[in-house]
Each structure stands twice: as structure tokens, then as C-alpha cells.
Design a protein around this motif. Structure first.
Motif, PDB file in Angstrom:
ATOM      1  N   ILE A 635       0.953  -1.189  -0.092  1.00 54.49           N
ATOM      2  CA  ILE A 635       0.024  -0.113   0.140  1.00 54.49           C
ATOM      3  C   ILE A 635       0.918   1.165   0.141  1.00 54.49           C
ATOM      4  CG2 ILE A 635      -1.888   1.125   1.068  1.00 54.49           C
ATOM      5  CD1 ILE A 635      -2.663  -1.501   0.003  1.00 54.49           C
ATOM      6  N   GLY A 636       0.547   2.250  -0.908  1.00 53.02           N
ATOM      7  CA  GLY A 636       1.279   3.471  -0.965  1.00 53.02           C
ATOM      8  C   GLY A 636       0.656   4.495  -1.237  1.00 53.02           C
ATOM      9  N   CYS A 637       1.179   5.818  -1.016  1.00 56.09           N
ATOM     10  CA  CYS A 637       0.463   7.242  -1.306  1.00 56.09           C
ATOM     11  C   CYS A 637       0.632   7.619  -2.817  1.00 56.09           C
ATOM     12  CB  CYS A 637       1.071   7.927  -0.423  1.00 56.09           C
ATOM     13  SG  CYS A 637       0.159   9.718  -0.358  1.00 56.09           S
ATOM     14  N   SER A 638      -0.451   8.276  -3.142  1.00 53.41           N
ATOM     15  CA  SER A 638      -0.530   8.595  -4.705  1.00 53.41           C
ATOM     16  C   SER A 638       0.518   9.871  -4.602  1.00 53.41           C
ATOM     17  CB  SER A 638      -1.821   9.338  -4.949  1.00 53.41           C
ATOM     18  OG  SER A 638      -2.519   9.902  -4.187  1.00 53.41           O
ATOM     19  N   ASN A 639       1.057  10.623  -3.463  1.00 52.35           N
ATOM     20  CA  ASN A 639       1.755  11.821  -3.746  1.00 52.35           C
ATOM     21  C   ASN A 639       3.342  11.115  -3.711  1.00 52.35           C
ATOM     22  OD1 ASN A 639      -0.110  13.457  -3.971  1.00 52.35           O
ATOM     23  ND2 ASN A 639      -0.212  13.991  -1.630  1.00 52.35           N
ATOM     24  N   TYR A 640       3.583  10.056  -4.096  1.00 56.37           N
ATOM     25  CA  TYR A 640       4.995   9.733  -4.139  1.00 56.37           C
ATOM     26  C   TYR A 640       5.553  10.330  -5.393  1.00 56.37           C
ATOM     27  CZ  TYR A 640       9.140   6.409  -4.882  1.00 56.37           C
ATOM     28  OH  TYR A 640      10.166   6.099  -5.245  1.00 56.37           O
ATOM     29  N   PRO A 641       6.865  10.887  -5.248  1.00 54.40           N
ATOM     30  CA  PRO A 641       7.830  10.657  -4.173  1.00 54.40           C
ATOM     31  C   PRO A 641       7.983  11.538  -2.988  1.00 54.40           C
ATOM     32  CG  PRO A 641       8.818  11.707  -5.972  1.00 54.40           C
ATOM     33  CD  PRO A 641       7.460  11.540  -6.246  1.00 54.40           C
ATOM     34  N   GLU A 642       7.014  12.652  -3.136  1.00 56.52           N
ATOM     35  CA  GLU A 642       7.096  13.733  -2.044  1.00 56.52           C
ATOM     36  C   GLU A 642       6.529  13.020  -0.871  1.00 56.52           C
ATOM     37  OE1 GLU A 642       5.627  14.295  -4.908  1.00 56.52           O
ATOM     38  OE2 GLU A 642       6.950  15.753  -5.957  1.00 56.52           O
ATOM     39  N   CYS A 643       5.657  12.057  -0.650  1.00 55.17           N
ATOM     40  CA  CYS A 643       5.233  11.399   0.349  1.00 55.17           C
ATOM     41  C   CYS A 643       5.645   9.979   0.332  1.00 55.17           C
ATOM     42  CB  CYS A 643       3.651  11.540   0.625  1.00 55.17           C
ATOM     43  SG  CYS A 643       3.072  10.511   1.984  1.00 55.17           S
ATOM     44  N   ARG A 644       6.193   9.384   1.080  1.00 47.38           N
ATOM     45  CA  ARG A 644       6.959   8.082   0.976  1.00 47.38           C
ATOM     46  C   ARG A 644       6.119   7.154   1.948  1.00 47.38           C
ATOM     47  NH1 ARG A 644      11.655   7.298  -1.903  1.00 47.38           N
ATOM     48  NH2 ARG A 644      12.372   9.347  -3.090  1.00 47.38           N
ATOM     49  N   TYR A 645       5.084   7.519   2.271  1.00 43.55           N
ATOM     50  CA  TYR A 645       4.198   6.657   3.156  1.00 43.55           C
ATOM     51  C   TYR A 645       3.777   5.118   2.324  1.00 43.55           C
ATOM     52  CZ  TYR A 645       0.753   4.458   5.781  1.00 43.55           C
ATOM     53  OH  TYR A 645      -0.172   3.685   6.701  1.00 43.55           O
ATOM     54  N   THR A 646       4.209   4.222   3.121  1.00 41.58           N
ATOM     55  CA  THR A 646       3.983   2.861   2.551  1.00 41.58           C
ATOM     56  C   THR A 646       3.433   1.874   3.825  1.00 41.58           C
ATOM     57  OG1 THR A 646       6.167   1.857   3.081  1.00 41.58           O
ATOM     58  CG2 THR A 646       5.635   2.686   0.775  1.00 41.58           C
ATOM     59  N   ARG A 647       2.800   1.007   3.642  1.00 40.57           N
ATOM     60  CA  ARG A 647       2.479  -0.111   4.580  1.00 40.57           C
ATOM     61  C   ARG A 647       2.237  -1.488   3.793  1.00 40.57           C
ATOM     62  NH1 ARG A 647      -3.886   1.384   5.400  1.00 40.57           N
ATOM     63  NH2 ARG A 647      -4.531  -0.518   4.307  1.00 40.57           N
ATOM     64  N   PRO A 648       2.819  -2.771   4.756  1.00 41.43           N
ATOM     65  CA  PRO A 648       2.604  -4.021   4.145  1.00 41.43           C
ATOM     66  C   PRO A 648       1.138  -4.241   3.618  1.00 41.43           C
ATOM     67  CG  PRO A 648       3.896  -4.039   6.298  1.00 41.43           C
ATOM     68  CD  PRO A 648       2.943  -2.848   5.955  1.00 41.43           C
ATOM     69  N   LEU A 649       1.234  -5.241   2.720  1.00 40.32           N
ATOM     70  CA  LEU A 649      -0.188  -5.420   2.047  1.00 40.32           C
ATOM     71  C   LEU A 649      -0.906  -6.343   2.931  1.00 40.32           C
ATOM     72  CD1 LEU A 649      -1.972  -4.809  -0.256  1.00 40.32           C
ATOM     73  CD2 LEU A 649      -0.782  -7.223  -1.567  1.00 40.32           C
ATOM     74  N   ILE A 650      -1.114  -6.279   4.195  1.00 39.37           N
ATOM     75  CA  ILE A 650      -1.874  -7.258   5.059  1.00 39.37           C
ATOM     76  C   ILE A 650      -3.133  -6.348   5.506  1.00 39.37           C
ATOM     77  CG2 ILE A 650      -1.660  -8.194   7.316  1.00 39.37           C
ATOM     78  CD1 ILE A 650       0.009  -9.304   5.307  1.00 39.37           C
ATOM     79  N   ALA A 651      -4.082  -6.795   5.704  1.00 34.66           N
ATOM     80  CA  ALA A 651      -5.570  -5.986   5.910  1.00 34.66           C
ATOM     81  C   ALA A 651      -5.393  -6.052   7.527  1.00 34.66           C
ATOM     82  CB  ALA A 651      -6.862  -7.076   5.512  1.00 34.66           C
ATOM     83  N   PRO A 652      -5.913  -4.814   8.070  1.00 37.67           N
ATOM     84  CA  PRO A 652      -5.813  -4.649   9.367  1.00 37.67           C
ATOM     85  C   PRO A 652      -6.321  -5.762  10.216  1.00 37.67           C
ATOM     86  CG  PRO A 652      -6.632  -2.751   8.182  1.00 37.67           C
ATOM     87  CD  PRO A 652      -6.658  -3.806   7.274  1.00 37.67           C
ATOM     88  N   GLY A 653      -5.511  -6.354  11.123  1.00 40.80           N
ATOM     89  CA  GLY A 653      -5.841  -7.354  11.977  1.00 40.80           C
ATOM     90  C   GLY A 653      -5.880  -8.691  11.637  1.00 40.80           C
ATOM     91  N   ALA A 654      -5.382  -8.646  10.379  1.00 41.18           N
ATOM     92  CA  ALA A 654      -5.505  -9.933   9.582  1.00 41.18           C
ATOM     93  C   ALA A 654      -4.250 -10.903   9.970  1.00 41.18           C
ATOM     94  CB  ALA A 654      -4.900  -9.959   8.094  1.00 41.18           C
ATOM     95  N   GLU A 655      -3.160 -10.492  10.497  1.00 35.58           N
ATOM     96  CA  GLU A 655      -2.300 -11.352  10.995  1.00 35.58           C
ATOM     97  C   GLU A 655      -1.197 -10.465  11.807  1.00 35.58           C
ATOM     98  OE1 GLU A 655      -0.678 -13.475   7.442  1.00 35.58           O
ATOM     99  OE2 GLU A 655       0.998 -12.228   7.545  1.00 35.58           O
ATOM    100  N   GLY A 656       0.091 -10.974  12.384  1.00 36.37           N
ATOM    101  CA  GLY A 656       0.978 -10.402  13.084  1.00 36.37           C
ATOM    102  C   GLY A 656       0.639 -10.867  14.426  1.00 36.37           C
TER     103      GLY A 656
END
Length: 930
Positions: A635-656
Motif C-alpha cells: 500500500i502506497g500514497c499517490s503523492n509519491y515521491p513527495e510522500c513516501r508513506y507505505t504499509r505492508p499488504l496486510i489487511a488490518p488485524g489479519a495477522e501479526g
């Protein structure tokens, strides 16, 4: 002059040898002796689907052993399993022997038997046949289909969807079923409804419960009481009335026993009743089929366990009926034998159902000779087969309607009572079983309630005393996730795949990390959902259940000799190649847009406050969406490269970590009865483990570490109890004594997972094996595989210590103590003599280096001299299974033997024709499994 018999497994060979005597020599093929090489070009559609077959060292060695045994023999009996795969193994063995010139003057016949008993074996020998050509054609078609789908579709996945693993003809359809069920659950919106129940008492003082069915003269549907207000009005109407019995309807119903087990129904029942996975069930059934040691004699307890048929042999039915009459009485025996027919799509009823080979071997009689898993499965099979020939159960079902004088408010009570238990006396589903069925979606709550409730005697116009009236709130429930049992049932109903392949398909989905088992239910991983969405949009026909079932029907027609297998392949390949070619111009951005749109609700679920779930939390102005990198999706932000926010492709609470409940710290399981110390389950940097106590100090004041044991892959930290934790901490355990060496066989946990060992021989356990309950039969089967990699040549002349030849990752090598030397390429492992081995050790021998500190790799060692064309074996140490990654220094040396191993001798191939220079193996190897 002895005859030679070839079976699949050494356990079966040992049993059959006893039945046939000294005039026969029984050898095992150890399953398939050759297969399609896992590289591009092994199936060539342009050459009318010509195939290259290649044998590995084990297959070549077994065929060589059979060839040696055939010298001077008169007949060769191919006695592999009585199914399509068994026919194919016999064909491969015969073809390889013919190419070696080992069949000159030898009569080759095919025999099959459905049970491993002396009578069945001798009958098969007396009634041989030729190989079944249509059955072999069906095998070739299935193998070519699975190979072409895997090796054509998987590279498309890698190019267009980085991070994907593989696709398969049946595997991908099963994955689609799991993913679509999960999508249904996520899209499901619970709907509220209410019911009203009342407690009443008969004139004799007997209480019962009735449910409101009519209000104001109108029949109530499920959602006619949608909220608490309407439920309270209905409750008040009941409380205001006086009630009496207006009708009592009684009827007797018969419940017939279920048919004896087929492969799929056995997997379903073992999963539901015994908690055994499909793979575990089939492995245990194989052990019961091949035979267990009962008072010094190996006895096959059940018939062949890969079958679609529900019928039994006439003599078996007669024996079962006699047992029923003697054990339960004539009332429990129907007037005529029961006949069954399969309702499953594509059922092939050439084989019997799964049944005990001898009904007199009752579960109680053989229990002491079986381990716990074998005992429970045999009891299930035995009871089901015997119950199938018993009298029907009879139940008296009663429906009572009560109403007020105007009959505007009506309530109904239902119940049933067993009038004659029939087959239920032996094989019944108790309340726990019914509850399990209800949770799995196999019966409804109403069915469960109706079959467990009894009503007191009542007559029409009996006045009733009203007790407490209750209004009950309910919510509709989403469809349940598939368990192994319900997924197998669904696949069988749709006619997808064959029952004998279901276990391996479900295991492959887990091995690819496409799905996981959570509380015995399949949950799709995000990787699996991405693959399914891609295939549904761009290869929809080939993951369609109807199309896949249609292919299975064509394969069955090939088995019956009705159609030509190459004609089926041509029709499939023409359309499939066009579908693949159509994706050549497909842009990855198009793939991402499609996946982002389809899976958006999954990755960005609605927030409770109504805010946009796609707003970037880092820059607040960007929009989150699916992105693809070299290693896969994220998962990434549409404002890349100004915004470099990413998160792994895991639905919230799915695992971990939260999925195991161990984020807050260790979870206490209880106290060890021996030491009194607390046993806890904890999460560490390398996974979840159990720990005894907190450690302490030794006599010198130095700190000591507490005893720990890692959980195996199939153990759920949430359901782990104290008993299993203590068993883990007590490993290694003694399984038994090896009949060959007399040494103890131990089961334990090592750096690379669970294993068994005897002396210096180690063997890793396979998926489905439980290190805590592994029995002797399975241990001997695993050790047979390990011993196939080790050959004792003889004692060394100097010190009389054993000289062994071992199969290493990069070829065979000779070992004496800690000194090893590679065998030359032109010297086969089984042909090397003691003199040659001693000479190699003296000339090329290198002493094994100890493991580097920390166990992360072996100490650096100089490569062996290149005179024999190979480096020192990287796994020569007689210790536990080798680590997956060799030490850095060993990598260059490992490449040469690996490359050399890929070049098999010409004799190993059935069609060693040179391939066009343009053909290249893909960089990665997709699984060609179904």
C-alpha cells in the motif's frame, strides 16, 4: 527360478513377500520412478504433446535393483496401486526396464488387489492382465494438462504480478472458492430479527417450550419481528392469552445408515470427528492399508483408500451381516443386503468402498497394536462399514400446535424420540457431532434442535398453564469459512479434481502461503486474493468451476477409452495459448488498477466515523492505493515521491503478533507437576515457543537458561494446552527400538524442525506428522527413506570403523568417521566397492570442519582437488538435516555439482531427443501440481 513382483512401498513389499513365499521376490519402486523434469520444454505441444521423462537417483537405483532381480526370472508382476497413478507407475517401470534390455525373455503382467490379504494376493497372481492403455492415456493427459497450465500460467503471474508463486489447474479453482467465500463474509451485513418463545405446562405437570408462529391470524416469517418494539408487542399478545392444545401430529420416520467411506467422505468425517487434516488422514489410512504388526504377523486392516466407489464385495457384505446378527441380534439386520451408489459427479466406481478387510478384527481387538491416530481412524472406518449393513433407525416425530380460543395467536412445539435405534446403536452422531455439523454448515440449527428435543404426552384440547414468555434477539450469520471437510465436499459436488488429489491440493495452497488454517478454517492470505483476482479477470475460463469439471469428465472419458487424449489436449491448448498470448500487451498498471478496484473494500474497509479510509495518514492529501514493487504488492500514497508513506499488504488485524495474543507478554498455561514451575507460551524473534520457569543460577553462580521448545508449524499458540506444552518440553522422546540395529528411535525438534533419528541417521518429519504422537510404523517408513540415502560398504581396514556412501545435495560421497571424499561422476553409489571407497578416502579425503559458532554455517573449507570434478560435499556431516542456505564460502563450490546433477545420463530419459536451442528454462520453477 523366482518371479519378481513390484509394488510401490517397502512396507507393502514386506507384507506381500510373507504371503507369496520363496518363489517370489517382492521389490518396491518407492512411488514414481520418473517424472517430467521441472523445466520448460518437458511437454512439447508442437510435437503432438511429446513428453520427456527423467528419473532421479532414487528411481534409477530402484529400477536397477529390479533389473538385477530379473536376471533368470520368468515373470514380472507389476502390482502397484489399483488406480490411475498406480497404472502409470507400472507403465514407467516397464518402459525403463525395456530400455535397459532387462525384459528379454521375461513375461510382464499387471495385477491389482483391493486389500493386502493372503487370499486377495493369491487371487491376483492367478488372474493377471495387461497394462490398461486408456488408463495410462488419462494419466498422460492429466500430467500434460497440469504441467502446461503450471509452466505457462505461472510465468505470466511472475511478470504481471510480482511476488506471486504459482498457478495450477485445480489448485487455482480451489483457491478461488476460498477467496470468494471470504468476500461473501466481508460483504455480509447482519440483519436483526426476533423470536418469541413460551414455557408451558401440561395438565400432568410436564413442562415444554413452544415458539410463536402466528400473530393476529397471520403466519410469521423470519423477519416479521425486525426489532425489539415489535417483539415486545408480540410477547404481550402471548402473555394476554390462555392456551390449549389444538393439534397433535405424530409420524414415524426412518433414517437409513450412511454408505461406507469413499476417499472424500473419509477425509470429511476424519476432519469433523477426529480433527485430522486430509493429508494426515490419507497417510494414516495408507498405514492401515499396507499393514500393521499384529502378534508377529503383518496384517492389512483396510481396503484400498483411494476410491470413489461405495459398494462392497459380496463376501464382505455377507461377513458383516453375520457379524451384525451375532453381535446385535436379528432385529438389527435388514431383510436384504443394502446396495449403495455414488451421488458424486464423475464418480468412478471401479473400486470398493473403504472397509475393514476382516470384520472380526474389531477396534477393541486390534487397538493395542495401533497408535492413537491409527486406532481412531480404524474405529471410524470399521463402524461406518458395519453400520452401512444394519437396520434403519426409527424416530417418532411429534408436532404440537397450541393456540388461544380465537386461534389468532398460535405457537408450535416440535420434538422427536428414537423408537428403534437401528444402526445408531453402533454409528451415531452425538450432540457434540451435531454441534460440529451445525458450525460447519452441514445441518441447520433447526435440524439440530428438532432431533434433540422430546415432548411430553399431550392430547387435543388439553388446557395448558402458561409460564415465562421470552423475546429473543437474533442476527443472521455470514456463511461459514471452508474447513477441510466442507471444501472437499464442495469440490466433490462440483466435480473438481479427484478425491485422491484433494489432500495434496490443500497442502499446496498452504505451502504457497495463499491460505492459512485458522481454527481449522481456511482463511485466504492477501497474496492468495491477489492471485485469484488476477486470474478471474484475465483467465476467467480457466478458473471457472464448470470448465474445470468439464475437463475432469473428459479425462474420465479417456480412462474409459471413449476419446483420444491428444485430441483433448489439442482442443485445450489452442484456446489456452490464445488466452496467454492476449496478456502479452497487458500493462502492469492495468493489472494494479483492476486489483485496486476489486480489492479496495478489503484493504481499505469503511471507518466507523464515515471518513475516507484511503486518505494518507502521513501527508493527509494523498490517496492510498495498491502499488507493485519488485518483491510484490504493498500500500502506497499517490503523492509519491513527495510522500513516501507505505504499509505492508496486510489487511488490518489479519495477522501479526496480535493474531496469537502474545503482544502483551507470555501466556501462562499452568504448572509443571514435576517441578512446580510455570509453563508459558511466548513469542521470540524466531517464532513462538514454550518455556519452563524463568531460569536460575548454577553452583558457581552463573545464570542458567530455562528449558524451551519451539512450536511446530501446525501448532496453534492460541489453542496450545499444558499437556502438549509439557510434551514439547520433554522432547526428544523414545518412539521404540529399531528392529535392524536394536538402537532407540528418538523423535525430537531441531534447528530445522521436527525429526526422528536412530544412531547417526536423521530424517525430517513430513507435513502432517506429529512429533508428539508419531508411532513406530510411520517412523520406520521415514527411516526407510533416510536409509535409502546411506549405504554401508564395509569396515575400514585400519580401524574397522564403518565406511558409508551417502547421498548428498551435490552427489554421492564416501565417509569414514569425519573424513569424506566425493565419488567420481562415472561411479554409481550402489556400484562402489570397499576397495574403491578406501582408495578415494586416502587420495581425496578431507576432514569435516566443525560448525561455525552460532550454528549459522559451516566453517570455511578449501575445495577438494578438482581431479574428480567435484567439490567436497556441503552436507557430509552425519548430523541433522542440512540448513537451507550454505555458508558463503561454500557457494562457488556448490554451483558445479548442482549444474552437473542437472545433466542426467541419456539412459534416464525416455525421449532424449535434443531440444531446439531457443528453449530455455525459466529463472524460477513453477509447481506443475494440480
Amino acid at each position: 527360478m523366482t518371479d519378481v513382483v513390484v509394488v510401490e512401498s517397502p512396507a507393502k513389499a514386506k507384507t506381500i513377500n510373507k504371503y507369496l513365499g520363496g518363489d517370489y521376490k517382492v521389490l518396491a519402486s518407492f512411488g514414481h520412478v520418473r517424472d517430467l523434469p521441472p523445466k520448460d520444454g518437458s511437454v512439447r505441444p508442437d510435437e503432438d504433446f511429446a513428453m520427456d521423462w527423467e528419473s532421479e537417483d532414487r528411481g534409477e537405483r530402484q529400477v536397477n535393483e529390479i533389473a538385477r532381480a530379473l536376471k533368470g526370472a520368468r515373470r514380472l508382476f507389476l502390482a502397484t496401486d489399483p488406480d490411475r497413478e498406480g497404472e502409470a507407475i507400472s507403465w514407467h517401470v516397464q518402459d525403463m526396464l525395456a530400455r535397459k534390455g532387462a525384459l528379454k525373455g521375461v513375461e510382464v503382467r499387471r495385477i491389482t488387489f483391493n486389500e493386502i490379504t493372503k487370499r486377495a494376493i493369491q487371487y491376483a497372481i492367478a488372474h493377471p492382465r495387461d497394462l490398461d492403455a486408456p488408463l495410462i492415456d488419462a494419466y498422460l493427459a492429466r500430467r500434460a494438462l497440469d504441467y502446461l497450465v503450471g509452466f505457462t500460467l505461472s510465468p505470466v503471474l511472475w511478470r504481471k504480478l510480482p511476488g506471486s508463486r504459482s498457478a495450477g489447474r485445480v489448485q487455482s479453482v480451489a483457491l478461488r472458492l476460498i477467496c470468494e467465500r471470504e468476500a461473501e463474509i466481508e460483504a455480509f451485513k447482519a440483519r436483526e430479527y426476533w423470536t418469541v418463545e413460551g414455557r408451558f405446562t401440561t395438565p400432568q405437570g410436564a413442562p415444554f417450550t413452544a415458539r410463536l408462529t402466528h400473530l393476529d391470524g397471520k403466519k410469521l416469517d423470519q423477519f416479521d419481528l425486525p426489532d425489539e418494539a415489535s417483539a415486545m408487542r408480540a410477547k404481550a399478545a402471548v402473555e394476554a392469552g390462555t392456551f390449549s392444545v389444538v393439534s397433535v401430529e405424530k409420524r414415524r420416520v426412518r433414517r437409513n445408515p450412511p454408505a461406507p467411506f469413499t476417499t472424500s467422505t473419509l477425509q470429511q468425517e476424519a476432519s469433523r470427528k477426529l480433527g485430522m487434516g486430509a493429508q494426515q488422514t490419507m497417510r494414516t489410512a495408507q498405514q492401515l492399508y499396507e499393514g500393521v504388526d499384529i502378534q508377529g504377523e503383518t496384517v492389512g486392516l483396510i481396503t484400498y483408500m483411494r476410491t470413489d466407489g461405495v459398494q462392497m464385495a459380496r463376501e464382505a457384505i455377507t461377513a458383516i451381516r453375520d457379524h451384525v446378527k451375532d453381535s446385535f441380534g436379528a432385529d438389527y439386520l435388514p431383510g436384504a443386503p443394502r446396495e449403495y451408489s455414488s451421488k458424486a459427479k464423475n464418480a468412478q466406481e471401479a473400486h470398493e468402498a473403504i472397509r475393514p478387510t476382516d470384520v472380526s478384527n474389531t477396534p477393541d481387538r486390534v487397538a493395542r497394536f495401533l497408535d492413537d491416530r491409527q486406532r481412531r481412524l480404524y474405529e471410524l472406518i470399521w463402524k461406518r462399514a458395519v453400520a452401512s449393513q444394519m437396520q434403519s433407525a426409527e424416530l417418532d416425530q411429534t408436532t404440537v400446535e397450541i393456540a388461544d380460543p380465537a386461534r389468532k395467536t398460535v405457537l408450535r412445539a416440535t420434538g422427536s424420540v428414537i423408537a428403534f435405534d437401528g444402526f445408531l446403536k453402533l454409528y451415531r452422531e452425538d450432540e457434540d457431532d451435531r454441534a460440529a455439523d451445525a458450525r460447519a454448515g452441514l445441518v441447520t440449527g433447526a435440524q439440530e434442535d428438532e432431533e434433540s428435543r422430546t415432548l411430553p404426552p399431550m392430547r387435543e384440547r388439553d388446557p395448558l398453564k402458561r409460564g415465562e414468555i421470552s423475546a429473543l434477539q437474533h442476527f443472521t450469520q455470514p456463511p461459514p469459512r471452508y474447513s477441510e471437510a466442507t471444501l472437499v465436499k464442495k469440490m466433490e459436488e462440483l466435480g473438481i479434481g479427484r478425491p485422491s488429489t484433494y489432500a495434496s491440493i490443500l497442502q499446496t495452497l498452504q505451502d504457497r502461503d495463499y491460505v492459512k488454517l485458522d481454527k481449522r478454517r481456511f482463511v485466504p492470505e492477501d497474496r492468495g486474493r491477489l492471485v485469484t483476482t488476477f486470474l478471474v479477470h484475465f483467465f476467467e475460463r480457466y478458473v471457472d468451476t464448470g470448465f474445470t469439471a468439464g475437463l475432469e469428465e473428459q479425462l474420465d472419458d479417456i480412462s474409459g477409452g471413449k476419446i483420444d487424449w491428444r485430441a483433448v489436449m489439442r482442443a485445450f491448448w489452442d484456446d489456452f495459448r490464445k488466452a496467454v498470448d492476449a496478456t502479452k500487451d497487458l500493462k502492469i498498471s492495468d493489472v494494479i488498477d483492476t486489483l485496486d478496484e476489486e480489492l479496495g473494500p478489503h484493504f481499505f474497509p469503511e471507518r466507523g466515523d464515515g471518513a475516507d479510509p484511503r486518505v494518507c495518514p502521513a501527508c493527509a492529501g494523498g490517496r492510498l492505493g495498491l502499488r507493485l514493487g519488485r518483491t510484490g504488492a504493498f500500500i502506497g500514497c499517490s503523492n509519491y515521491p513527495e510522500c513516501r508513506y507505505t504499509r505492508p499488504l496486510i489487511a488490518p488485524g489479519a495477522e501479526g503478533e496480535g493474531a496469537t495474543g502474545l503482544t502483551e507478554g507470555p501466556r501462562e498455561l499452568g504448572s509443571d507437576p514435576a517441578s512446580g514451575e510455570q509453563v508459558t507460551v511466548r513469542r521470540g524473534p524466531y517464532g513462538v515457543y514454550v518455556q519452563l520457569g524463568e531460569g536460575g543460577t548454577d553452583a558457581k553462580g552463573k545464570p542458567t537458561k530455562p528449558r524451551r521448545a519451539s512450536l511446530t508449524r501446525d501448532m496453534d499458540p492460541d489453542t496450545l494446552d499444558l499437556d502438549r506444552a509439557l510434551k514439547l518440553l520433554s522432547l526428544p522422546r523414545v518412539v521404540g527400538r529399531d528392529p535392524e540395529s536394536g538402537e532407540e528411535i528418538q523423535a525430537g525438534l531441531g534447528r530445522f524442525g521436527p525429526y526422528i533419528k536412530v544412531g547417526s541417521i536423521f530424517q525430517s518429519l513430513e507435513p502432517g506428522d506429529d512429533v508428539l504422537s508419531l508411532g513406530m510404523n510411520r517412523a520406520m517408513e521415514l527411516l526407510a527413506k533416510a536409509r535409502a540415502k546411506v549405504r554401508l560398504v564395509g569396515p575400514h581396514p585400519k580401524d574397522q570403523a564403518p565406511v558409508e556412501i551417502r547421498k548428498g545435495r551435490f552427489g554421492p560421497y564416501v565417509q569414514h568417521g569425519k573424513v569424506v571424499a566425493n565419488l567420481p561422476r562415472n561411479l554409481a553409489m550402489e556400484d562402489a566397492t570397499l576397495e574403491q571407497a578406501v582408495a578415494l578416502l586416502a587420495e581425496k579425503g578431507k576432514e569435516l570442519k566443525p560448525m561455525a559458532k552460532g550454528g549459522k554455517g559451516k566453517a570455511k573449507a578449501k575445495p577438494a582437488a578438482k581431479a574428480n570434478g567435484a567439490a567436497a560435499p556441503a552436507d557430509a556431516a552425519p548430523a541433522r538435516p542440512a540448513p537451507r542456505k550454505a555458508a558463503t564460502a561454500a557457494k562457488p563450490a556448490a554451483r558445479k555439482p548442482a549444474a552437473a546433477a542437472a545433466k542426467k545420463p541419456a539412459a534416464a530419459k525416455a525421449k532424449p531427443a535434443a531440444k531446439p536451442a531457443a528453449r530455455k528454462a525459466p529463472a524460477r520453477k513453477p509447481a506443475a501440481k494440480a
